[in-house]
Design a protein around this motif. Sequence first.
Motif, PDB file in Angstrom:
ATOM      1  N   LYS A 159     -14.282   1.128  -4.736  1.00 46.02           N
ATOM      2  CA  LYS A 159     -13.333   0.338  -3.924  1.00 46.02           C
ATOM      3  C   LYS A 159     -13.270  -1.124  -4.341  1.00 46.02           C
ATOM      4  CE  LYS A 159     -16.623  -0.327  -0.081  1.00 46.02           C
ATOM      5  NZ  LYS A 159     -17.725   0.502  -0.664  1.00 46.02           N
ATOM      6  N   ASN A 160     -14.266  -1.613  -5.072  1.00 40.46           N
ATOM      7  CA  ASN A 160     -14.218  -2.993  -5.547  1.00 40.46           C
ATOM      8  C   ASN A 160     -13.067  -3.240  -6.513  1.00 40.46           C
ATOM      9  OD1 ASN A 160     -16.437  -4.181  -4.123  1.00 40.46           O
ATOM     10  ND2 ASN A 160     -17.812  -2.982  -5.413  1.00 40.46           N
ATOM     11  N   TYR A 161     -12.634  -2.177  -7.221  1.00 42.43           N
ATOM     12  CA  TYR A 161     -11.453  -2.325  -8.082  1.00 42.43           C
ATOM     13  C   TYR A 161     -10.220  -2.617  -7.238  1.00 42.43           C
ATOM     14  CZ  TYR A 161     -14.030  -0.673 -12.181  1.00 42.43           C
ATOM     15  OH  TYR A 161     -14.912  -0.559 -13.215  1.00 42.43           O
ATOM     16  N   LEU A 162     -10.133  -1.983  -6.078  1.00 40.05           N
ATOM     17  CA  LEU A 162      -9.012  -2.250  -5.178  1.00 40.05           C
ATOM     18  C   LEU A 162      -8.996  -3.716  -4.763  1.00 40.05           C
ATOM     19  CD1 LEU A 162      -6.746  -1.601  -3.156  1.00 40.05           C
ATOM     20  CD2 LEU A 162      -8.519  -0.821  -1.566  1.00 40.05           C
ATOM     21  N   PHE A 163     -10.153  -4.229  -4.380  1.00 42.48           N
ATOM     22  CA  PHE A 163     -10.210  -5.614  -3.936  1.00 42.48           C
ATOM     23  C   PHE A 163      -9.807  -6.572  -5.057  1.00 42.48           C
ATOM     24  CE2 PHE A 163     -13.762  -3.874  -1.074  1.00 42.48           C
ATOM     25  CZ  PHE A 163     -12.854  -3.558  -0.075  1.00 42.48           C
ATOM     26  N   GLU A 164     -10.178  -6.238  -6.296  1.00 39.93           N
ATOM     27  CA  GLU A 164      -9.826  -7.126  -7.398  1.00 39.93           C
ATOM     28  C   GLU A 164      -8.337  -7.039  -7.743  1.00 39.93           C
ATOM     29  OE1 GLU A 164     -11.444  -8.551 -11.780  1.00 39.93           O
ATOM     30  OE2 GLU A 164     -12.656  -7.202 -10.535  1.00 39.93           O
ATOM     31  N   VAL A 165      -7.747  -5.847  -7.603  1.00 38.74           N
ATOM     32  CA  VAL A 165      -6.299  -5.736  -7.803  1.00 38.74           C
ATOM     33  C   VAL A 165      -5.570  -6.576  -6.762  1.00 38.74           C
ATOM     34  CG1 VAL A 165      -4.298  -4.188  -7.797  1.00 38.74           C
ATOM     35  CG2 VAL A 165      -6.417  -3.464  -8.901  1.00 38.74           C
ATOM     36  N   LEU A 166      -6.060  -6.561  -5.530  1.00 34.58           N
ATOM     37  CA  LEU A 166      -5.451  -7.389  -4.488  1.00 34.58           C
ATOM     38  C   LEU A 166      -5.532  -8.875  -4.850  1.00 34.58           C
ATOM     39  CD1 LEU A 166      -6.732  -5.601  -1.255  1.00 34.58           C
ATOM     40  CD2 LEU A 166      -4.380  -5.645  -2.101  1.00 34.58           C
ATOM     41  N   GLU A 167      -6.629  -9.274  -5.461  1.00 38.09           N
ATOM     42  CA  GLU A 167      -6.777 -10.669  -5.875  1.00 38.09           C
ATOM     43  C   GLU A 167      -5.795 -11.037  -6.982  1.00 38.09           C
ATOM     44  OE1 GLU A 167     -10.821 -11.238  -6.996  1.00 38.09           O
ATOM     45  OE2 GLU A 167     -11.606 -10.971  -4.951  1.00 38.09           O
ATOM     46  N   GLU A 193     -10.383  -4.858   5.582  1.00 41.76           N
ATOM     47  CA  GLU A 193     -11.335  -4.384   6.573  1.00 41.76           C
ATOM     48  C   GLU A 193     -11.291  -2.870   6.762  1.00 41.76           C
ATOM     49  OE1 GLU A 193      -9.230  -6.895   6.967  1.00 41.76           O
ATOM     50  OE2 GLU A 193     -10.646  -8.580   6.930  1.00 41.76           O
ATOM     51  N   LYS A 194     -10.158  -2.260   6.432  1.00 42.84           N
ATOM     52  CA  LYS A 194     -10.027  -0.807   6.571  1.00 42.84           C
ATOM     53  C   LYS A 194     -10.694  -0.045   5.423  1.00 42.84           C
ATOM     54  CE  LYS A 194      -5.643  -0.529   9.120  1.00 42.84           C
ATOM     55  NZ  LYS A 194      -4.242  -0.034   9.051  1.00 42.84           N
ATOM     56  N   ILE A 195     -10.926  -0.721   4.310  1.00 40.29           N
ATOM     57  CA  ILE A 195     -11.410  -0.033   3.113  1.00 40.29           C
ATOM     58  C   ILE A 195     -12.929   0.045   3.147  1.00 40.29           C
ATOM     59  CG2 ILE A 195     -11.317   0.076   0.600  1.00 40.29           C
ATOM     60  CD1 ILE A 195      -8.595   0.336   2.079  1.00 40.29           C
ATOM     61  N   THR A 196     -13.419   1.107   3.776  1.00 37.81           N
ATOM     62  CA  THR A 196     -14.864   1.334   3.877  1.00 37.81           C
ATOM     63  C   THR A 196     -15.315   2.491   2.993  1.00 37.81           C
ATOM     64  OG1 THR A 196     -14.522   2.786   5.789  1.00 37.81           O
ATOM     65  CG2 THR A 196     -14.915   0.438   6.229  1.00 37.81           C
ATOM     66  N   ARG A 197     -14.353   3.238   2.430  1.00 30.43           N
ATOM     67  CA  ARG A 197     -14.672   4.377   1.553  1.00 30.43           C
ATOM     68  C   ARG A 197     -14.047   4.151   0.182  1.00 30.43           C
ATOM     69  NH1 ARG A 197     -11.748   9.068   3.494  1.00 30.43           N
ATOM     70  NH2 ARG A 197     -10.301   7.594   4.462  1.00 30.43           N
ATOM     71  N   ASP A 198     -14.667   4.702  -0.845  1.00 33.34           N
ATOM     72  CA  ASP A 198     -14.073   4.674  -2.173  1.00 33.34           C
ATOM     73  C   ASP A 198     -12.874   5.615  -2.195  1.00 33.34           C
ATOM     74  OD1 ASP A 198     -16.012   2.947  -3.124  1.00 33.34           O
ATOM     75  OD2 ASP A 198     -17.279   4.537  -3.941  1.00 33.34           O
ATOM     76  N   PRO A 199     -11.721   5.171  -2.701  1.00 32.62           N
ATOM     77  CA  PRO A 199     -10.530   6.035  -2.762  1.00 32.62           C
ATOM     78  C   PRO A 199     -10.567   6.987  -3.952  1.00 32.62           C
ATOM     79  CG  PRO A 199     -10.008   3.851  -3.577  1.00 32.62           C
ATOM     80  CD  PRO A 199     -11.434   3.790  -3.103  1.00 32.62           C
TER      81      PRO A 199
END
Length: 270
Positions: free
Chosen positions: A88-96, A143-149
């Motif tokens: 899920k950290n990849y998601l956060f970095e794409v958002l950045e 805050e909703k992203i608590t699981r790896d997609p």
Amino acid sequence: MTHKIIALDLDGTLLRSDNTISDYTVDTLKKIAKLGHQIVIVTGRPYRMSIKPYKRLGLGGPMINFNGALTHIPETSWTGELNVKIDKNYLFEVLENYDAFETDFLASEYQKNFYITMENRQLIPPEIFGVNHITDDMRLIPEKITRDPNALLMQTRAHDKYLLADQIQEHFQNGIEVDSWGGPLNILEFSPKGVNKAFALKHLLERLRKDKQDLIAFGDEHNDTEMLSFAGTGYAMKNASKALLPYADNQTKYSNEEDGVARQLAKLFL
């Protein structure tokens, strides 16, 4: 005749541009299945977006979703199920990097649900997520992203989605896979490193005790390259991206709009 595993991409391959499958294609594939050949949908789409064509074809066996991240038998408990997640950290970095990647919207995809950014809500086609409407509870907030997609799905306004895919992979130091969808939408899909359609098909063939020489595959886009290379026989559609052609053994005479898959399979088996 050795029974074959027939792997079919959906968008730009089996489906017409209006997301339908002709009666001719349905009838032809059902005849081929009755001969003992196994038809498997192999798509970048999530389960909820591919269950309709799966049921229309009368399939009962495995299906592969998320470009290989999910191999399963719909609505069935199966010991051969393979469910791979992306950090899920990849998601956060794409958002950045949302603006740098020229993003229209970004979705975090799971087997049964998804979350999506809504800054450009008017650009989100609900049908590509298998829903009738995009609702507020689907909004992607960290805050909703608590699981790896299973996958990330992004529509970009970049003129060259293939170049952008390469740039994103370079940004992440090739730690993830980034591929494009077939069809008219400018969609990129992010998958876990090493996960693609060939990865899932290799797993499936092992479960079915079949050799890759028994595999026939059809595709049209960049995310089909590994699958067509891996298959004993790989067909690029008449309408395929030029990027796919070097990986195919053959090209169909007809496009997805002209029942290209069914016509080629009828020539081979009927």
